[in-house]
Design an enzyme around this catalytic site. Structure first.
Site, PDB file in Angstrom:
ATOM      1  N   HIS A  79       0.826  -1.207   0.000  1.00  0.00           N
ATOM      2  CA  HIS A  79       0.000   0.000   0.000  1.00  0.00           C
ATOM      3  C   HIS A  79       0.861   1.258   0.000  1.00  0.00           C
ATOM      4  CE1 HIS A  79      -3.345  -2.555   2.088  1.00  0.00           C
ATOM      5  NE2 HIS A  79      -3.084  -2.951   0.853  1.00  0.00           N
ATOM      6  N   ASP A 241      -3.409  -2.749  -5.125  1.00  0.00           N
ATOM      7  CA  ASP A 241      -2.305  -3.683  -4.898  1.00  0.00           C
ATOM      8  C   ASP A 241      -1.431  -3.822  -6.144  1.00  0.00           C
ATOM      9  OD1 ASP A 241      -2.797  -4.292  -2.253  1.00  0.00           O
ATOM     10  OD2 ASP A 241      -3.874  -6.149  -2.664  1.00  0.00           O
ATOM     11  N   HIS A 264      -0.713 -10.769  -5.681  1.00  0.00           N
ATOM     12  CA  HIS A 264       0.683 -10.336  -5.600  1.00  0.00           C
ATOM     13  C   HIS A 264       1.611 -11.258  -6.384  1.00  0.00           C
ATOM     14  CE1 HIS A 264      -0.367  -7.343  -2.658  1.00  0.00           C
ATOM     15  NE2 HIS A 264      -0.804  -8.239  -1.803  1.00  0.00           N
TER      16      HIS A 264
END
Length: 312
Positions: A79, A241, A264
């Site tokens: 973040h 993200d 991710h």
């Protein structure tokens, strides 16, 4: 493109909160940095640092973890990196008193607000961009991620699909800019399923998660009494993200990023595929005009410079 010169923040910032995975108090300070520094994380409890770059990534789908070969890990940086990339901040020193960046409210809004208080400062050095020259794509059993050429900055097209009444199939698309990031992405919070909590706790994750920093989903709804900040907050957070994960490339991207049911790990795999193919990218440098303030720069003209090694 948003700027032709590299930037940093106007003054130091200090923020504190809980680590969403460790459950421990976490404190960080962000300080201005010279051009070409990049984003460097420093652990005050170990006197070692790590630069946010491709070779430092040590993470999976639950958090972005950075670590070099000898130093300690720095966790849950996504973040904060999204804030830097979304606002167009090229250089900063980040000092942590422990292993994890505080989660704050589960979004990037707290970081953005702190930056806005001190401002963003332009330097005399030209900004460089990582320009995608040809498509690269990574597929998984359930989704895909890809980068392709796009000459107008960084384009995001993110789609998710969850078998849950509150989420379902959602899609978000936009060309990234500081204004878009502030209004459309920064406030989107992380989310998780209550049914997964016990398993995550046993694995050492989500020890600091709560409705104060996470959208908590039951089988048929959400726990948070305040509701959602956006009707499609879930996909917006996945896009947030992605902005942070793509920043691991080391330079602002000039390309189009698409993903379906990503995370991710998939985002990093796409960056790895791009940087592993020297014919898939080049570095372009903004041509500097006469000295002007950030708000007077309406666009950037770029010229190609020799490509760097894959490690940017």
């Amino acid at each position: 493109m948003n700027a032709v010169r590299q930037t940093t923040i106007g003054d130091s910032i200090t923020l504190s909160g809980v680590g969403v995975h460790s459950g421990k108090d976490a404190r960080l300070s962000i300080a201005p940095a010279h051009p070409d520094t990049g984003i460097v994380f420093y652990r005050s409890d170990s006197s070692q640092s790590v630069r946010a770059c491709r070779s430092a990534v040590r993470g999976g789908d639950l958090a972005t973890v950075l670590r070099d070969e000898s130093g300690p890990a720095v966790s849950t940086v996504e973040h904060l990196l999204a804030c830097f990339a979304g606002l167009g901040i090229d250089n900063a020193h980040v000092e942590l008193d422990g292993p994890e960046v505080p989660i704050l409210d589960g979004s990037a809004e707290g970081f953005v607000s702190a930056v806005d208080e001190v401002g963003i400062v332009e330097t005399d050095s030209a900004r460089r961009y990582l320009k995608v020259l040809k498509p690269v794509r990574i597929e998984t059993a359930t989704g895909f991620g890809e980068l392709s050429p796009y000459d107008y900055g960084c384009r995001l097209e993110v789609e998710i699909d969850f078998d849950h009444a509150a989420i379902g199939r959602q899609r978000y698309a936009a060309t990234l800019s500081p204004d878009v990031f502030r209004k459309e992405l920064a406030r989107a919070r992380t989310f998780g399923f209550v049914s997964d909590v016990e398993r995550l706790w046993q694995a050492g994750y989500a020890l600091g998660a709560s409705p104060d920093n996470t959208i908590c989903l039951t089988e048929d709804g959400i726990v948070n009494t305040t509701g959602l900040r956006y009707a499609d907050e879930f996909v917006r957070h996945k896009a947030l993200d992605a902005v942070g994960d793509l920043a691991i490339s080391g330079l602002p991207l000039m390309g189009r990023f698409r993903s379906y049911r990503g995370g991710h790990k998939l985002n990093f795999a796409v960056i790895e595929a791009l940087l592993s193919d020297r014919s898939a990218y080049e570095i372009v440098e903004a041509r500097l005009p006469s000295r002007r303030s950030l708000r007077d720069v309406s666009g950037a003209i770029t010229v190609a410079v020799p490509a760097y090694a894959p490690e940017l």
